[in-house]
Scaffold this motif. Structure first.
Motif, PDB file in Angstrom:
ATOM      1  N   SER A  85       0.768  -1.099  -0.152  1.00 21.45           N
ATOM      2  CA  SER A  85       0.053   0.092   0.209  1.00 21.45           C
ATOM      3  C   SER A  85       1.039   1.087  -0.104  1.00 21.45           C
ATOM      4  O   SER A  85       2.165   1.267   0.218  1.00 21.45           O
ATOM      5  CB  SER A  85      -0.881   0.026   1.200  1.00 21.45           C
ATOM      6  N   ALA A  86       0.182   2.350  -0.089  1.00 24.60           N
ATOM      7  CA  ALA A  86       0.959   3.855  -0.555  1.00 24.60           C
ATOM      8  C   ALA A  86       0.300   4.820   0.148  1.00 24.60           C
ATOM      9  O   ALA A  86      -1.152   4.724   0.394  1.00 24.60           O
ATOM     10  CB  ALA A  86       0.989   4.084  -1.891  1.00 24.60           C
ATOM     11  N   SER A  87       0.867   5.462   1.210  1.00 22.32           N
ATOM     12  CA  SER A  87       0.401   6.666   1.956  1.00 22.32           C
ATOM     13  C   SER A  87       0.370   7.683   0.984  1.00 22.32           C
ATOM     14  O   SER A  87       1.574   8.381   0.549  1.00 22.32           O
ATOM     15  CB  SER A  87       1.142   6.723   3.237  1.00 22.32           C
ATOM     16  N   GLU A 159      14.042   2.965   3.527  1.00 22.52           N
ATOM     17  CA  GLU A 159      14.483   4.344   3.432  1.00 22.52           C
ATOM     18  C   GLU A 159      14.280   4.636   2.032  1.00 22.52           C
ATOM     19  O   GLU A 159      14.315   5.989   1.379  1.00 22.52           O
ATOM     20  CB  GLU A 159      15.852   4.624   3.669  1.00 22.52           C
ATOM     21  N   ASP A 160      14.242   3.697   0.866  1.00 24.35           N
ATOM     22  CA  ASP A 160      14.140   4.036  -0.520  1.00 24.35           C
ATOM     23  C   ASP A 160      12.530   3.943  -0.795  1.00 24.35           C
ATOM     24  O   ASP A 160      12.314   4.321  -1.969  1.00 24.35           O
ATOM     25  CB  ASP A 160      14.895   2.713  -1.373  1.00 24.35           C
ATOM     26  N   PHE A 161      11.760   3.575   0.088  1.00 24.57           N
ATOM     27  CA  PHE A 161      10.387   3.575  -0.410  1.00 24.57           C
ATOM     28  C   PHE A 161       9.568   4.215   0.930  1.00 24.57           C
ATOM     29  O   PHE A 161       8.705   3.737   1.448  1.00 24.57           O
ATOM     30  CB  PHE A 161       9.948   2.056  -0.239  1.00 24.57           C
ATOM     31  N   PRO A 162       9.909   5.551   1.288  1.00 23.92           N
ATOM     32  CA  PRO A 162       8.974   6.113   2.192  1.00 23.92           C
ATOM     33  C   PRO A 162       7.556   6.191   1.662  1.00 23.92           C
ATOM     34  O   PRO A 162       7.169   6.443   0.606  1.00 23.92           O
ATOM     35  CB  PRO A 162       9.678   7.743   2.056  1.00 23.92           C
ATOM     36  N   GLY A 163       6.848   5.940   2.688  1.00 29.85           N
ATOM     37  CA  GLY A 163       5.184   6.101   2.523  1.00 29.85           C
ATOM     38  C   GLY A 163       4.841   4.733   1.923  1.00 29.85           C
ATOM     39  O   GLY A 163       3.736   4.667   1.472  1.00 29.85           O
ATOM     40  N   ILE A 164       5.429   3.892   1.754  1.00 36.70           N
ATOM     41  CA  ILE A 164       5.267   2.302   1.134  1.00 36.70           C
ATOM     42  C   ILE A 164       5.265   1.121   2.093  1.00 36.70           C
ATOM     43  O   ILE A 164       6.413   1.451   2.933  1.00 36.70           O
ATOM     44  CB  ILE A 164       6.055   2.102  -0.168  1.00 36.70           C
ATOM     45  N   THR A 165       4.228   0.409   2.337  1.00 38.72           N
ATOM     46  CA  THR A 165       4.168  -0.346   3.093  1.00 38.72           C
ATOM     47  C   THR A 165       3.947  -1.856   2.401  1.00 38.72           C
ATOM     48  O   THR A 165       3.195  -1.983   1.383  1.00 38.72           O
ATOM     49  CB  THR A 165       3.020  -0.317   4.254  1.00 38.72           C
ATOM     50  N   ALA A 166       4.313  -2.883   3.275  1.00 36.96           N
ATOM     51  CA  ALA A 166       4.089  -4.491   2.665  1.00 36.96           C
ATOM     52  C   ALA A 166       3.547  -5.052   3.918  1.00 36.96           C
ATOM     53  O   ALA A 166       4.485  -5.379   4.665  1.00 36.96           O
ATOM     54  CB  ALA A 166       5.087  -5.008   1.960  1.00 36.96           C
ATOM     55  N   GLU A 167       2.217  -5.192   3.994  1.00 38.94           N
ATOM     56  CA  GLU A 167       2.019  -6.031   5.201  1.00 38.94           C
ATOM     57  C   GLU A 167       0.684  -7.229   4.933  1.00 38.94           C
ATOM     58  O   GLU A 167       0.146  -6.893   3.992  1.00 38.94           O
ATOM     59  CB  GLU A 167       0.968  -4.992   6.124  1.00 38.94           C
ATOM     60  N   PRO A 168       0.982  -8.007   5.665  1.00 38.43           N
ATOM     61  CA  PRO A 168      -0.159  -9.134   5.566  1.00 38.43           C
ATOM     62  C   PRO A 168      -1.549  -8.710   5.875  1.00 38.43           C
ATOM     63  O   PRO A 168      -1.678  -7.979   6.895  1.00 38.43           O
ATOM     64  CB  PRO A 168       0.262 -10.154   6.410  1.00 38.43           C
ATOM     65  N   GLU A 169      -2.542  -8.919   4.975  1.00 44.25           N
ATOM     66  CA  GLU A 169      -3.906  -8.583   5.284  1.00 44.25           C
ATOM     67  C   GLU A 169      -4.799  -9.487   4.750  1.00 44.25           C
ATOM     68  O   GLU A 169      -4.603 -10.365   4.173  1.00 44.25           O
ATOM     69  CB  GLU A 169      -4.210  -7.119   4.605  1.00 44.25           C
ATOM     70  N   ALA A 170      -6.177  -9.462   5.552  1.00 41.77           N
ATOM     71  CA  ALA A 170      -7.322 -10.626   5.276  1.00 41.77           C
ATOM     72  C   ALA A 170      -7.800 -10.085   3.949  1.00 41.77           C
ATOM     73  O   ALA A 170      -8.417  -8.953   3.806  1.00 41.77           O
ATOM     74  CB  ALA A 170      -8.179 -10.697   6.452  1.00 41.77           C
ATOM     75  N   VAL A 171      -7.836 -11.171   3.086  1.00 43.31           N
ATOM     76  CA  VAL A 171      -8.551 -10.628   1.760  1.00 43.31           C
ATOM     77  C   VAL A 171      -9.580 -11.945   1.480  1.00 43.31           C
ATOM     78  O   VAL A 171      -9.325 -13.138   1.872  1.00 43.31           O
ATOM     79  CB  VAL A 171      -7.584 -10.795   0.371  1.00 43.31           C
TER      80      VAL A 171
END
Length: 750
Positions: A85-87, A159-171
């Motif tokens: 996801s992106a903020s 630090e190369d991807f500020p505002g970017i997250t990679a998290e496990p989520e329920a789909v």
């Protein structure tokens, strides 16, 4: 001497000054009143709204509840996926608006840079999909198909991807246990719309912009219970949208679980047998059209006869509901909705309606009994029936002589029902009855069977079918009269002559209308679920149950269980004696009637089956196959469009479904250990202390285990003969099996 006063102002000037003073005072008064209204009377309200300008919220979606079968097997659940996801808030703080970061991210994910940037742009009237229609302060998902390696690369190089997250989520996931698809019953999800948000704004279940909502099936019917309540974290932001603090957080509440009456094992059998029956029908030659049967769509319903609970419901063609997860592509959407798709999104068990053919004769039999005819009377089953100088033939000119109504059901003799309906039409005053004269037993009885209106099943968008009585004919005539009168010609083509007749008397019940209606043709429309309810009622002693799929709603912690009890919407208009003799006649259909050749080897002495076959003609199409059956426990109804006769196309498939239910082996013996559901499921699956439900393992259906076969040396009987039905505009000159003119068919939507 002068007339100018000492002030130097003329009277005219003074008047002007007074007017100006009055205007200024009025404006000041108005301004003061408005300030009082805004700051004092409505001050609290506007202060509350103003506070929202600097408090924004981020939503944590609630985990959606599972949909389970009757034994606790998940039909719809959730799986954990790595979501990148992106903020948008963080990206906008960058000089280039985050363009460089998103470009670098696209390289890691193997996506085009523009596709990634399109994902994070906000939706508006001018922005096409893909775009984000949720809160700009909510993390915007880029993909839910990230690999562990991609997620690790993003997280280790944060630090190369500020505002970017990679998290496990329920789909959401539709696992198809044992290959039981159940697509049309389950439905699918898609993002909530602005209109839905506004509509639900002041209800007890408002939507958030991040919500996924049910669009069809059980996902829509029980959306409120399954959805849960999203968590909300509120942030304080300045006038530039920058976060300056955290205000308040509400934890997410997961949705409740829905236990259904569907048995995934029986569902798989029903789906497989329907599909195989359709494929088999396509190998058969249709001598009427000179080509093989198309068998383009169908449905099957398995229902508990004593409760109305649906054990299995299949519709064909079908689709994979997982195509909707994460957003459906334009290509897949076209496959589901395009002109060449055969519309797999339709649940034909509740939305497919067609002429029922001879399966409708149970209604006509009950109508005749209510009109005073004896069940064991002698009624001429002649090879033909004459009306107004026209001859209507029984199928292949069959002549059984004088027979009872029970025998008429067994051999599906049309001319018996022609005569009964014609007699009643004449008793009711013919085409011009006197006021208050028509008793209309044949139409009244159909309404008493619950036809002509939805059954009330807990699925959205059920259609009502049609009982073409006098009221319907009047409304239909009023809606079409202008077109008929405009195109009709007394001496024109056949179609023009019919239009001319309908212009003059299309609102009247004509002789041919009632004759065709008596054998389930003409303008009569039924759905498979209506047939299942009707035949279940004959089985259970006369109770018309509201069909249900939902069985119980279980809270996430398992402490609160709300059972969904069966409800009745009436009783059949027949007494116990009449039901018994009708049941005996329908058993004869299986042992010596039109379905006997498909039920050879069935242990009728141990598990009595009852059936009625039907073959209905549809304008511009091949015949529709119907087979409606019941035992003491279940009703099984199958219909296949453009597939031929009732028993010919559907008989073997329905036989195999009963084999699976009761564990009947190929030699006719019964092995209860191999029976999927020898008796209907009682109670609910065991709920663990933590609220979880342990699902039993499902083995895949072996289609070769208990296959039915026709009795040795037995050939296909006449079955229910194809019926030529009039269009809604036809008179009694356009009725079934007449001689001396070309056959005309009416169009029935299936």
């Amino acid at each position: 001497m002068t007339n100018i006063p000492e002030t130097g102002r003329t009277p005219r000037v003074q008047i002007r000054l007074v007017v100006i003073q009055i205007l200024v005072l009025s404006l000041l008064g108005t301004l003061g009143g408005r300030l009082w209204y805004l700051q004092i009377r409505e001050g609290a309200q506007y202060q509350k709204e103003a506070s929202g300008n600097h408090v924004q919220q981020v939503v944590q979606p609630a985990v959606r509840g599972e949909i389970l079968d009757a034994r606790g097997v998940p039909l719809a659940d959730n799986e954990t996926k790595l979501v990148v996801s992106a903020s948008r808030t963080d990206l906008l703080k960058m000089k280039d608006g985050g363009k460089a970061v998103l470009t670098k991210l696209s390289g890691v994910l193997g996506m085009k840079p523009q596709d990634v940037m399109d994902k994070v742009r906000l939706c508006d009237a001018k922005t096409p999909q893909p775009c984000w229609n949720g809160s700009p302060y909510q993390p915007i998902p880029i993909t839910d198909e990230a690999t562990p390696r991609q997620a690790m690369q993003i997280r280790e190089s944060s630090e190369d991807f500020p505002g970017i997250t990679a998290e496990p989520e329920a789909v959401r996931r539709y696992p198809s246990p044992g290959d039981a698809n159940t697509a049309q019953v389950l439905g699918y999800l898609s993002p909530v719309t602005d209109a839905e948000i506004q509509q639900a704004k002041n209800t007890d279940s408002p939507y958030l912009r991040s919500d996924m909502v049910g669009r069809s099936g059980l996902e829509r019917q029980y959306d409120k219970e399954l959805r849960g309540k999203a968590g909300v974290t509120r942030y304080e932001v300045d006038n530039l949208g920058r976060v300056i603090g955290k205000a308040k957080s509400d934890a997410a509440e997961p949705g409740s679980n829905l236990i259904t009456s569907i048995d995934a094992r029986v569902q798989r059998v029903a789906e497989y047998e329907l599909d195989r029956a359709m494929k088999a029908a396509r190998t058969q030659f249709d001598k009427n059209t000179g080509e093989n049967y198309k068998a383009d769509s169908g449905a099957v319903v398995v229902m508990e006869a004593k409760t109305g609970r649906v054990v299995a419901m299949a519709s064909a063609p079908t689709y994979d509901p997982n195509v909707w997860v994460g957003g459906i592509s334009a290509k897949d959407y076209k496959k589901l909705t395009g002109k060449d798709s055969d519309y797999p999104l339709l649940n034909r068990a509740i939305q497919g309606q067609s002429a029922p053919g001879s399966t409708f004769k149970v209604v006509s039999t009950a109508a005749a009994l209510q009109a005073g005819y004896a069940f064991d009377g002698n009624y001429p089953c002649t090879s033909s029936y004459s009306v107004g100088g026209q001859v209507f033939k029984n199928f292949e000119g069959e002549n059984f002589g004088p027979i009872s109504l029970g025998r008429a059901l067994e051999v599906s003799c049309d001319t018996v029902f022609y005569g009964l309906a014609d007699n009643e039409w004449k008793k009711d005053g013919g085409i011009n009855p006197k006021k208050g004269q028509p008793k209309d037993w044949f139409f009244k009885t159909a309404h008493q069977f619950g036809l002509g209106k939805p059954t009330g099943i807990d699925l959205p968008n059920e259609v009502s079918g049609r009982v073409p009585d006098r009221e319907w004919k009047q409304k239909y005539w009023e809606a079409n009269k202008d077109a008929w009168c405009r195109t009709g010609k007394k001496d024109g083509s056949y179609v023009e002559k019919i239009a001319y007749e309908n212009c003059l008397e299309g609102n009247k019940m004509r002789e041919g209308d009632e004759i065709n209606y008596s054998i389930g043709q003409g303008d009569t429309l039924l759905t498979p679920i209506q047939e299942a309810v009707m035949y279940s009622a004959i089985s259970n002693g006369g109770t018309l149950w509201d069909p249900t799929i939902g069985k119980a709603i279980v809270s996430p912690d398992g402490k609160r269980v709300t059972e969904i009890k069966p409800k009745s919407h009436g009783r059949l208009p027949i007494d116990a004696k009449t039901r018994d003799v009708m049941e005996e006649a329908l058993a004869g259909v299986v042992t010596r009637g039109t379905a006997a050749w498909k039920f050879g080897g069935w242990p009728q002495d141990k598990i009595p089956l009852h059936a009625k076959t039907g073959t209905a003609e549809v304008y511009g199409k091949q015949t529709t196959s119907w087979l409606s059956t019941f035992s003491k426990d279940y009703a099984v109804v199958m219909t296949i469009s453009q597939a031929g006769t009732g028993s010919g196309a559907s008989g073997e498939a329905v036989h195999n479904i009963y084999n699976a239910l009761y564990g009947v082996q190929s030699d006719g013996s019964i092995d209860k250990k191999k029976a999927l559901l020898y008796t209907p499921q009682q109670g609910l699956p065991k709920i663990q202390p933590d609220g979880s439900i342990v699902a039993p393992k499902i083995e895949k259906y072996d289609p070769n285990a208990n296959q039915a076969s026709p009795s040795p040396g037995q050939t296909a009987p006449t079955d229910n003969p194809p019926a030529t039905a009039p269009s809604p505009t036809a008179s009694n000159r356009n009725t079934r099996r007449r001689t001396g003119r070309p056959k005309k068919r009416r169009r029935i939507l299936t």
